[in-house]
Scaffold this motif. Structure first.
Motif, PDB file in Angstrom:
ATOM      1  N   SER A  75       8.774  -1.441   6.605  1.00 58.86           N
ATOM      2  CA  SER A  75       8.093  -2.163   5.779  1.00 58.86           C
ATOM      3  C   SER A  75       6.675  -2.021   5.661  1.00 58.86           C
ATOM      4  O   SER A  75       5.860  -2.262   4.811  1.00 58.86           O
ATOM      5  N   ASN A  76       5.999  -1.223   6.940  1.00 55.92           N
ATOM      6  CA  ASN A  76       4.574  -1.128   6.983  1.00 55.92           C
ATOM      7  C   ASN A  76       4.379   0.550   6.957  1.00 55.92           C
ATOM      8  O   ASN A  76       4.841   1.294   7.633  1.00 55.92           O
ATOM      9  N   SER A  77       3.743   1.181   5.701  1.00 53.78           N
ATOM     10  CA  SER A  77       3.496   2.401   5.475  1.00 53.78           C
ATOM     11  C   SER A  77       2.816   3.077   6.546  1.00 53.78           C
ATOM     12  O   SER A  77       1.689   2.559   6.623  1.00 53.78           O
ATOM     13  N   ASP A  79       1.252   5.789   6.029  1.00 51.73           N
ATOM     14  CA  ASP A  79      -0.140   6.192   5.444  1.00 51.73           C
ATOM     15  C   ASP A  79      -1.000   5.299   5.405  1.00 51.73           C
ATOM     16  O   ASP A  79      -2.243   5.663   4.824  1.00 51.73           O
ATOM     17  N   TYR A  80      -0.810   3.911   5.549  1.00 54.36           N
ATOM     18  CA  TYR A  80      -1.781   2.923   5.411  1.00 54.36           C
ATOM     19  C   TYR A  80      -2.202   2.230   6.455  1.00 54.36           C
ATOM     20  O   TYR A  80      -3.204   1.314   6.642  1.00 54.36           O
ATOM     21  N   LYS A 189       7.255  -7.714  -2.641  1.00 52.34           N
ATOM     22  CA  LYS A 189       6.747  -7.021  -3.879  1.00 52.34           C
ATOM     23  C   LYS A 189       7.587  -7.544  -5.188  1.00 52.34           C
ATOM     24  O   LYS A 189       6.963  -7.204  -6.341  1.00 52.34           O
ATOM     25  N   GLN A 275       0.789  -2.076   0.749  1.00 51.28           N
ATOM     26  CA  GLN A 275       1.605  -1.149   1.539  1.00 51.28           C
ATOM     27  C   GLN A 275       2.169  -1.521   2.734  1.00 51.28           C
ATOM     28  O   GLN A 275       3.014  -0.918   3.561  1.00 51.28           O
ATOM     29  N   ARG A 277       3.171  -4.604   4.555  1.00 56.27           N
ATOM     30  CA  ARG A 277       3.839  -5.739   4.318  1.00 56.27           C
ATOM     31  C   ARG A 277       3.916  -6.828   5.286  1.00 56.27           C
ATOM     32  O   ARG A 277       4.166  -8.096   4.780  1.00 56.27           O
ATOM     33  N   HIS A 297      -0.858  -4.240  12.352  1.00 62.83           N
ATOM     34  CA  HIS A 297       0.197  -3.748  11.527  1.00 62.83           C
ATOM     35  C   HIS A 297       1.574  -3.961  12.253  1.00 62.83           C
ATOM     36  O   HIS A 297       2.821  -3.880  12.059  1.00 62.83           O
TER      37      HIS A 297
END
Length: 321
Positions: A75-77, A79-80, A189, A275, A277, A297
Motif C-alpha cells: 500500500s505504500n509506494s 517511490d514516495y 483511492k 501514494q 496510503r 510510512h
C-alpha cells in the motif's frame, strides 16, 4: 540452526512470561507458537499487546506483524516513502504545516547557523536526517564562545537543526519532551479521502526530550470525536497507568487542545501524499495551532493495537481493498 536457536529463545521468553503472570506454561507456549504460525503475531504483541487474552474472532481483526508487513509493502509506494523517511525532504514537502524554522547541516554556512541560534536564544533541537524512534535527538546550546566549534561538529553530521517548539501549556506534563499526538490515517483511492483511524497522546517522562515509548514515554488513547483521553496509559515499561508518572494529573478524560485542528491537519497531510496510503503522523500542539513533527510510512503496531481499543485490521483493509 538459527531457526532452532530462535525457537528455543521464543519458548524461553513465553515460559518466563507465563511464570511471571501466574499462567499455565504449556498453554501459553503452545498458544504463542500457534499465534505466530496462524496469525503472524510476534512475541511482544502476544505478551505486551495481550494477544494471549484475545478470542479467535478478535484475533482475526487485529493488525499483527505479518499483516502489517504485507500492508506496508503493498500500500505504500517505495517511490514516495522517501518523503517521510528523510526529515529534510519532509520539512520541505510539508513546509506549510511544520511551524518551525530549520537548517540542514550539510547545506548551512556558519553565518546562517550563528544567526539561527541567535534568533532562538542559543538553543535548538538536533535530529538525525534518516533515523526514527527518537534516536540521536538532542538539545544543543550555543554562545559566542562555542558557536564555531559547534558548527564544525554539526556540519560533519547528517542532521537537521530545528527551532525548539513552544508547546501549548496544556500539553506540558512536567517532563522535558515535546509531547505529541500519534494519528493513524489511511487513504482510500475510491473516495479520494483520507480517514483517521485512531489517535494516541504520547507523553515523555523524566529527563527524556522525546516522548516515544522506546525512550520511556507513556501513551493514552484519545477519542476521535471529543479529543479526550479514554484509556489507561501504556508503555514498554508500564501499563494500566491512570496518573501520569512524575505528576499528579489523572489522564482519563483529559482534553487535548485544538483537537478539530489536529484532525483537519493530518487528513490534509495524508491527501497530499496518496501514494503512501497508511501513515502514522506525529503532531505537536503549539499555543495557537497543531504542527507536523513527522510522518511514518511504517508506523509501529504498539500504539494502534496495544493502547486502549484494538482490532483495526478490517477497518484499514476496507479502505485499501
Amino acid at each position: 540452526m538459527n531457526y532452532i536457536l530462535g525457537l528455543k529463545k521464543y519458548v524461553h521468553e513465553l515460559s518466563s512470561f507465563a511464570e511471571s503472570n501466574n499462567l499455565k506454561k504449556s498453554i501459553i507456549v503452545t498458544d504463542g507458537i500457534w499465534s505466530w504460525l496462524r496469525y503472524g503475531c510476534v512475541l511482544n504483541q502476544f505478551t505486551d499487546g495481550c494477544f494471549y487474552e484475545r478470542k479467535g474472532f478478535e484475533r482475526k481483526r487485529i493488525l499483527t506483524y505479518r499483516r502489517w508487513e504485507k500492508l506496508i509493502s503493498t500500500s505504500n509506494s517505495k517511490d514516495y516513502i522517501h518523503i517521510l523517511q528523510n526529515k529534510a525532504t519532509f520539512n520541505t514537502f510539508y513546509a506549510d504545516y511544520i511551524g518551525r524554522e530549520w537548517l540542514d547541516s550539510k547545506k548551512m554556512r556558519i553565518d546562517d547557523f550563528a544567526r539561527f541560534m541567535e534568533r532562538h536564544d542559543g538553543q535548538a533541537i538536533v535530529k538525525p536526517v534518516a533515523d526514527n524512534e527518537g534516536h540521536g535527538v538532542r538539545l544543543i546550546k550555543a554562545n559566542k564562545g562555542n558557536i564555531a566549534d559547534l558548527f564544525q561538529k554539526l556540519s560533519k553530521e547528517e542532521v537537521l537543526i530545528e527551532e525548539r517548539l513552544h508547546q501549548h501549556p496544556l500539553m506540558r506534563f512536567g517532563a522535558k519532551s515535546v509531547n505529541t499526538i500519534r494519528a493513524y490515517t489511511v487513504y482510500d483511492k475510491r473516495t479520494g479521502k483520507a480517514y483517521l483511524l485512531k489517535t494516541t497522546l504520547r507523553v515523555g517522562i523524566g529527563n527524556a526530550i522525546v516522548d516515544n515509548s522506546h525512550s520511556g514515554g507513556i501513551s493514552y488513547e484519545v477519542n476521535l470525536e471529543s479529543g479526550r483521553i479514554v484509556s489507561k496509559g501504556w508503555s514498554h515499561r508500564l501499563s494500566n497507568v491512570m496518573i501520569h508518572p512524575g505528576t499528579d494529573i489523572c489522564m482519563l478524560g483529559y482534553e487535548i487542545p485544538h483537537w478539530k485542528d489536529v484532525i483537519e491537519l493530518v487528513e490534509k497531510a495524508a491527501r497530499m501524499l496518496p501514494q503512501v496510503r497508511f501513515i502514522g503522523w506525529d503532531v505537536a500542539i503549539m499555543p495557537d495551532r497543531p504542527v507536523l513533527i513527522e510522518g511514518n510510512h511504517d508506523p509501529d503496531l504498539d500504539l494502534l493495537e496495544f493502547v486502549g481499543s484494538y482490532g483495526y485490521y478490517n477497518q484499514i483493509m476496507q479502505h485499501l481493498s
